[in-house]
Structures are given as C-alpha cells and as structure tokens.
Design a protein around this motif. Structure first.
Motif, PDB file in Angstrom:
ATOM      1  N   ARG A  70       0.874  -1.155   0.137  1.00  0.00           N
ATOM      2  CA  ARG A  70       0.017   0.072  -0.075  1.00  0.00           C
ATOM      3  C   ARG A  70       0.705   1.517  -0.184  1.00  0.00           C
ATOM      4  O   ARG A  70       0.701   2.310  -0.807  1.00  0.00           O
ATOM      5  CB  ARG A  70      -0.923   0.109   1.141  1.00  0.00           C
ATOM      6  N   MET A  71       2.015   1.191   0.630  1.00  0.00           N
ATOM      7  CA  MET A  71       2.881   2.387   0.676  1.00  0.00           C
ATOM      8  C   MET A  71       3.389   2.584  -0.623  1.00  0.00           C
ATOM      9  O   MET A  71       3.594   3.844  -1.065  1.00  0.00           O
ATOM     10  CB  MET A  71       4.116   2.099   1.639  1.00  0.00           C
ATOM     11  N   PHE A  72       3.781   1.379  -1.340  1.00  0.00           N
ATOM     12  CA  PHE A  72       4.389   1.460  -2.543  1.00  0.00           C
ATOM     13  C   PHE A  72       3.407   2.181  -3.510  1.00  0.00           C
ATOM     14  O   PHE A  72       3.547   2.959  -4.466  1.00  0.00           O
ATOM     15  CB  PHE A  72       4.772   0.337  -3.305  1.00  0.00           C
ATOM     16  N   VAL A  73       2.002   1.752  -3.581  1.00  0.00           N
ATOM     17  CA  VAL A  73       1.120   2.366  -4.225  1.00  0.00           C
ATOM     18  C   VAL A  73       0.714   3.854  -4.129  1.00  0.00           C
ATOM     19  O   VAL A  73       0.626   4.364  -5.062  1.00  0.00           O
ATOM     20  CB  VAL A  73      -0.221   1.492  -4.273  1.00  0.00           C
ATOM     21  N   ARG A  74       0.670   4.156  -2.950  1.00  0.00           N
ATOM     22  CA  ARG A  74       0.543   5.530  -2.779  1.00  0.00           C
ATOM     23  C   ARG A  74       1.966   6.375  -3.131  1.00  0.00           C
ATOM     24  O   ARG A  74       1.684   7.253  -3.987  1.00  0.00           O
ATOM     25  CB  ARG A  74       0.503   5.973  -1.215  1.00  0.00           C
ATOM     26  N   TRP A  75       3.069   5.857  -3.177  1.00  0.00           N
ATOM     27  CA  TRP A  75       4.388   6.487  -3.673  1.00  0.00           C
ATOM     28  C   TRP A  75       3.947   6.576  -5.318  1.00  0.00           C
ATOM     29  O   TRP A  75       4.349   7.686  -5.692  1.00  0.00           O
ATOM     30  CB  TRP A  75       5.469   5.935  -2.979  1.00  0.00           C
ATOM     31  N   TYR A  76       3.649   5.464  -5.904  1.00  0.00           N
ATOM     32  CA  TYR A  76       3.622   5.563  -7.168  1.00  0.00           C
ATOM     33  C   TYR A  76       2.574   6.485  -7.627  1.00  0.00           C
ATOM     34  O   TYR A  76       2.722   7.184  -8.832  1.00  0.00           O
ATOM     35  CB  TYR A  76       3.252   4.088  -7.605  1.00  0.00           C
ATOM     36  N   TYR A  77       1.372   6.552  -7.032  1.00  0.00           N
ATOM     37  CA  TYR A  77       0.320   7.655  -7.546  1.00  0.00           C
ATOM     38  C   TYR A  77       0.950   8.913  -7.228  1.00  0.00           C
ATOM     39  O   TYR A  77       0.091   9.887  -7.941  1.00  0.00           O
ATOM     40  CB  TYR A  77      -1.016   7.421  -6.341  1.00  0.00           C
ATOM     41  N   TRP A  79       3.810  10.241  -8.152  1.00  0.00           N
ATOM     42  CA  TRP A  79       4.586  10.905  -9.153  1.00  0.00           C
ATOM     43  C   TRP A  79       4.229  10.195 -10.642  1.00  0.00           C
ATOM     44  O   TRP A  79       4.489  10.589 -11.762  1.00  0.00           O
ATOM     45  CB  TRP A  79       6.243  10.313  -8.949  1.00  0.00           C
ATOM     46  N   SER A  80       3.595   9.044 -10.649  1.00  0.00           N
ATOM     47  CA  SER A  80       3.246   8.392 -12.016  1.00  0.00           C
ATOM     48  C   SER A  80       2.620   9.186 -13.137  1.00  0.00           C
ATOM     49  O   SER A  80       2.505   9.114 -14.057  1.00  0.00           O
ATOM     50  CB  SER A  80       2.791   7.039 -11.707  1.00  0.00           C
TER      51      SER A  80
END
Length: 141
Positions: A70-77, A79-80
């Motif tokens: 979930r942390m990765f997904v938030r990070w991805y959202y 900057w992506s």
C-alpha cells in the motif's frame, strides 16, 4: 462540453443557464484515469491491454493487502501521473518503457500464478539435486 482529460458532458445534462467557473480538470488523458496504472497504460496505449489488466490485478490482489504494498502504491500515485503525461508527450520512449516493464510483468504473473512458481522452483531444485548426485557418482568412480 469537453475537458482537457477528454471527459464529455452531453448538452442534455447541462442546464443552458449554468455557467461553469473555477472548474479544474486533470491534465491526464481520459484513458489513463480508468485504471490508475498510469505508466503501463501510457506505454501500451490502453487501459484494457492484457499486461495493464494483469498489473491492476497484482496491485489489487497482492500489493493492496500488505502495508509495504500500500505504501508503494501511494508513492507510485504521487509521481506516476506526471511520468505518464511525459511519456505521452514523448512517444519515442514507449518501447524502452515497455521493455523496462517486462521484469515487473513477469514477477507479477509469477506471483499471481503461484502454481507456476512452485513448479519452476521445484524443477530448479530437482535439477540441482540431480546434478549434485551425478557429480558424486563421478567422484566415486
């Protein structure tokens, strides 16, 4: 009426006396917002491409279930979306991005199809044991 993301509001929905003021629209192309797999969608050109659907499934079935995921997904959202916009503006980089996505797609597929991973790892371990036993037989001769 059409916003910069391509979202269209048919005239029948709008009240003719209605004035739209202070409306903010996303810069992201309409098709990118469908899946939130921004980079893969921009690279493949469709939110319905099979690899994009698989990456969404990986996000929903694997990443969303654990805190680091979930942390990765938030990070991805964070900057992506900008990266996807950039990719759309620079289509010459689509092929390198598609190539860069291959390891992620392979990993996601293997996690989603754990039976394949078990067979692959089991086969690899069996091959190592077989080769070790053949080496021992050769050493005894």
């Amino acid at each position: 009426v059409q916003d910069t993301a391509g979202v269209i509001a048919p005239p029948s929905v709008l009240d003719p006396s209605c004035k739209l003021t202070g409306v903010q629209t996303s810069k992201i192309q309409g098709f990118l917002g469908k899946s939130n797999c921004f980079i893969a969608t921009a690279a493949y050109g469709s939110a319905d491409a099979a690899p994009v659907r698989m990456l969404r499934e990986f996000r929903d079935r694997v990443l969303a279930r654990v805190k680091p995921g979930r942390m990765f997904v938030r990070w991805y959202y964070r900057w992506s979306p900008q990266a996807a916009d950039w990719l759309l503006a620079h289509p010459q980089f689509r092929i390198p991005v598609l190539v860069a996505l291959v390891p992620l797609e392979v990993f996601a597929w293997m996690v989603l199809h754990s039976w394949f991973t078990v067979i692959l790892v089991g086969g690899f371990c069996s091959a190592i044991l077989f080769l070790k036993s053949r080496a021992r037989i050769g050493d005894q001769a």
